[in-house]
Scaffold this active site. Sequence first.
Site, mmCIF file in Angstrom:
data_model
loop_
_atom_site.group_PDB
_atom_site.id
_atom_site.type_symbol
_atom_site.label_atom_id
_atom_site.label_comp_id
_atom_site.label_asym_id
_atom_site.label_seq_id
_atom_site.Cartn_x
_atom_site.Cartn_y
_atom_site.Cartn_z
ATOM 1 N N THR A 86 18.624 30.720 -27.013
ATOM 2 C CA THR A 86 17.875 31.407 -25.572
ATOM 3 C C THR A 86 18.143 32.706 -25.361
ATOM 4 O OG1 THR A 86 19.247 30.545 -24.017
ATOM 5 C CG2 THR A 86 17.608 28.961 -24.973
ATOM 6 N N VAL A 87 17.143 33.431 -24.724
ATOM 7 C CA VAL A 87 17.412 34.555 -24.085
ATOM 8 C C VAL A 87 16.536 34.552 -22.795
ATOM 9 C CG1 VAL A 87 16.992 37.203 -24.285
ATOM 10 C CG2 VAL A 87 17.564 35.976 -26.243
ATOM 11 N N ARG A 93 13.266 40.449 -25.579
ATOM 12 C CA ARG A 93 12.761 41.496 -26.450
ATOM 13 C C ARG A 93 13.485 42.728 -26.428
ATOM 14 N NH1 ARG A 93 10.919 37.148 -26.902
ATOM 15 N NH2 ARG A 93 8.699 36.538 -27.111
ATOM 16 N N ARG A 94 14.770 42.531 -26.297
ATOM 17 C CA ARG A 94 15.500 43.833 -26.594
ATOM 18 C C ARG A 94 16.530 43.721 -27.690
ATOM 19 N NH1 ARG A 94 18.724 44.533 -20.843
ATOM 20 N NH2 ARG A 94 16.891 43.909 -19.392
ATOM 21 N N GLY A 95 16.241 42.658 -28.271
ATOM 22 C CA GLY A 95 17.054 42.391 -29.468
ATOM 23 C C GLY A 95 18.366 41.597 -29.712
ATOM 24 N N LEU A 96 18.263 40.812 -28.536
ATOM 25 C CA LEU A 96 19.518 39.993 -28.387
ATOM 26 C C LEU A 96 19.618 38.923 -29.394
ATOM 27 C CD1 LEU A 96 20.290 39.505 -24.322
ATOM 28 C CD2 LEU A 96 21.359 41.139 -26.016
ATOM 29 N N LEU A 97 18.322 38.124 -29.545
ATOM 30 C CA LEU A 97 18.402 37.157 -30.363
ATOM 31 C C LEU A 97 18.819 37.715 -31.886
ATOM 32 C CD1 LEU A 97 17.849 34.191 -31.481
ATOM 33 C CD2 LEU A 97 15.418 35.087 -31.869
ATOM 34 N N TYR A 126 11.220 33.044 -36.475
ATOM 35 C CA TYR A 126 12.516 33.087 -37.455
ATOM 36 C C TYR A 126 12.197 33.569 -38.830
ATOM 37 C CZ TYR A 126 14.792 30.619 -33.685
ATOM 38 O OH TYR A 126 15.325 30.497 -32.532
ATOM 39 N N PHE A 410 17.662 18.959 -33.358
ATOM 40 C CA PHE A 410 18.764 19.670 -32.786
ATOM 41 C C PHE A 410 18.740 20.871 -32.217
ATOM 42 C CE2 PHE A 410 18.210 20.704 -37.486
ATOM 43 C CZ PHE A 410 18.714 22.105 -37.426
HETATM 44 C C1 LIG Z 1 12.949 33.180 -29.035
HETATM 45 C C2 LIG Z 1 13.826 34.149 -28.134
HETATM 46 C C3 LIG Z 1 15.409 33.652 -28.126
HETATM 47 C C4 LIG Z 1 13.533 35.463 -28.590
HETATM 48 O O1 LIG Z 1 14.692 36.338 -28.020
HETATM 49 P P1 LIG Z 1 14.507 37.859 -27.805
HETATM 50 O O2 LIG Z 1 15.974 38.362 -27.735
HETATM 51 O O3 LIG Z 1 13.524 38.178 -27.329
HETATM 52 O O4 LIG Z 1 14.415 38.167 -29.589
HETATM 53 P P2 LIG Z 1 14.438 39.961 -30.148
HETATM 54 O O5 LIG Z 1 14.531 40.625 -29.031
HETATM 55 O O6 LIG Z 1 15.731 39.781 -30.717
HETATM 56 O O7 LIG Z 1 13.218 39.768 -31.136
HETATM 57 C C5 LIG Z 1 13.460 40.421 -32.322
HETATM 58 C C6 LIG Z 1 11.949 40.234 -32.770
HETATM 59 O O8 LIG Z 1 11.475 39.004 -32.897
HETATM 60 C C7 LIG Z 1 10.238 39.162 -32.105
HETATM 61 N N1 LIG Z 1 10.045 37.817 -31.261
HETATM 62 C C8 LIG Z 1 11.002 37.405 -30.692
HETATM 63 N N2 LIG Z 1 10.621 35.960 -30.259
HETATM 64 C C9 LIG Z 1 9.237 35.848 -30.479
HETATM 65 C C10 LIG Z 1 8.340 34.981 -29.968
HETATM 66 N N3 LIG Z 1 8.621 33.911 -29.470
HETATM 67 N N4 LIG Z 1 7.215 34.998 -30.728
HETATM 68 C C11 LIG Z 1 6.897 36.166 -31.645
HETATM 69 N N5 LIG Z 1 7.755 37.134 -32.057
HETATM 70 C C12 LIG Z 1 9.079 36.913 -31.331
HETATM 71 C C13 LIG Z 1 10.189 40.278 -31.309
HETATM 72 O O9 LIG Z 1 9.085 40.819 -30.713
HETATM 73 C C14 LIG Z 1 11.031 41.254 -31.935
HETATM 74 O O10 LIG Z 1 10.125 41.649 -32.615
HETATM 75 P P3 LIG Z 1 10.306 43.281 -33.434
HETATM 76 O O11 LIG Z 1 11.567 43.345 -34.053
HETATM 77 O O12 LIG Z 1 9.229 43.736 -34.424
HETATM 78 O O13 LIG Z 1 10.111 44.261 -32.016
HETATM 79 C C15 LIG Z 1 13.583 34.278 -26.715
HETATM 80 O O14 LIG Z 1 12.025 34.537 -26.315
HETATM 81 C C16 LIG Z 1 13.509 32.843 -25.950
HETATM 82 O O15 LIG Z 1 14.424 32.414 -25.298
HETATM 83 N N6 LIG Z 1 12.658 31.806 -25.713
HETATM 84 C C17 LIG Z 1 12.509 30.640 -25.150
HETATM 85 C C18 LIG Z 1 13.356 29.601 -25.857
HETATM 86 C C19 LIG Z 1 13.167 29.556 -27.307
HETATM 87 O O16 LIG Z 1 12.232 29.049 -27.578
HETATM 88 N N7 LIG Z 1 14.313 29.585 -28.049
HETATM 89 C C20 LIG Z 1 14.192 29.496 -29.529
HETATM 90 C C21 LIG Z 1 14.561 28.048 -29.881
HETATM 91 S S1 LIG Z 1 14.125 27.582 -31.588
#
Ligand SMILES: CC(C)(COP(=O)(O)OP(=O)(O)OC[C@H]1O[C@@H](n2cnc3c(N)ncnc32)[C@H](O)[C@@H]1OP(=O)(O)O)[C@@H](O)C(=O)NCCC(=O)NCCS
Length: 410
Positions: A86-87, A93-97, A126, A410
């Site tokens: 999670t972020v 959308r700052r690249g943490l994931l 993913y 999971f």
């Molecule tokens: C999913 C999540 C962890 C992404 O974290 P984040 O730090 O915003 O992701 P990043 O900034 O590293 O994103 C990397 C790329 O993926 C894209 N991306 C990330 N999440 C996305 C989403 N939900 N849908 C579409 N694109 C997504 C970003 O736009 C970025 O694209 P770019 O490289 O072309 O700019 C965050 O949105 C979140 O916490 N969501 C709610 C909880 C969740 O669903 N977690 C996943 C569990 S499986």
Amino acid sequence: MPVDIRTVERSELPAWQAALEVGFHKSSLAPEHVEPFSEDFAKEVEWTRIQGAHDGGRFVATFRSFATRLTVPGGEVAAGAITNATVSPTHRRRGLLSQMMARDLATAAERGEPVAILIASEWPIYGRYGFGPASDIVTYEIDALSAAFAHGGDGETRLVEPAELAGAAAAIYDAHRRSTPGAIDRSERWWERRVGIDVLRRKPPGTQRCVLALDERGAPAGLLVYHVDENWDDWRPRAKLHVRDLFGTTPAAEARLWRFACEVDLVATVSAEERSVDEPLPWLLRDARAVRQRLKTDFLWARLLDVPAALAARRYLREGELVLEVRDAAGFAAGRFALRGGPDGAQCAPTDAAADVALDVGALSAAYLGGRSLVTLGAAGWAEELRPGGLARADALLRWSVDPWCATMF
Ligand SMILES: CC(C)(COP(=O)(O)OP(=O)(O)OC[C@H]1O[C@@H](n2cnc3c(N)ncnc32)[C@H](O)[C@@H]1OP(=O)(O)O)[C@@H](O)C(=O)NCCC(=O)NCCS
């Protein structure tokens, strides 16, 4: 100050869990439950595999993985299961994931895990990291009032206390796990939590019941965990029975439990979620239209990190050879590989030979568990045929007789 991404200490677990609650929109625990929950959760944390991003005195991102066995066609591999990603809304959308994922995959590859797996909350997240949707789930809805079983199994069924079911579950589930690509480990603790012995966070529904099917010697051969939502609209009993878990060591034991579920009085509908796409269930009935498949969707995503190790760990229905050109921007799986496989074993190694098929690692990972058609993926642009008949040959080699199914969230 830049956001600090690092592993998490035991003392930080409550703060890390608070960030996880924000990310997944979960209610916060009552203050008196926070430390007991952390203590319990700490037992399953692998401390080199839990990451958090820290900013302004609080966690703003969470990520964790754990080691498990993943069943593959004819065998199993060590897999890293990614979870709790999670972020916080303030830092999205700052690249943490991306950074946490890159660290986890690099250490998994160093550790020698050929595959990483996860369950995606959303499809688009993913693929960019090399994951592909490797198995699906469906919901079955059975019209219990008209379901007549042609093959309903036999033998006794027994209502048991949750502790008895949890005690019998490991052996029963293991029979399922070993024969089903996509299945992962479930510990005894996992079962205790499932049936509600361990109820810190999620209580099971009050109407939950546990059932064992017994073999002819009286030994447990199948388990069913269900709950019922009552319905008396129009003063007619129309309850809905929800199957949470149903596994047997034999098809007959599973059939017996499906019949049990459909014969519970006052129940009009049996619903079973997150089940295999290819259950024998409809074929057990005299009229298979009494059961409907609803909501077919992706569930387990896989990501090959070591192509030779992953492809050599599985078996193939027929002897065959294939050369694959695998593209992987992150580098782990990139290269050209010659696979020779059959029912008794497989070898896979880098090669200079001409490739039959070129594809991204996500497409190969989607097909890895044997449940995807390379021909279909090719038609959709996920794989490219480099030699005539290459996609059909790849399809024939990679498919398996049992559809992949991961029954474990999971
Ligand atoms: C999913 C999540 C962890 C992404 O974290 P984040 O730090 O915003 O992701 P990043 O900034 O590293 O994103 C990397 C790329 O993926 C894209 N991306 C990330 N999440 C996305 C989403 N939900 N849908 C579409 N694109 C997504 C970003 O736009 C970025 O694209 P770019 O490289 O072309 O700019 C965050 O949105 C979140 O916490 N969501 C709610 C909880 C969740 O669903 N977690 C996943 C569990 S499986």
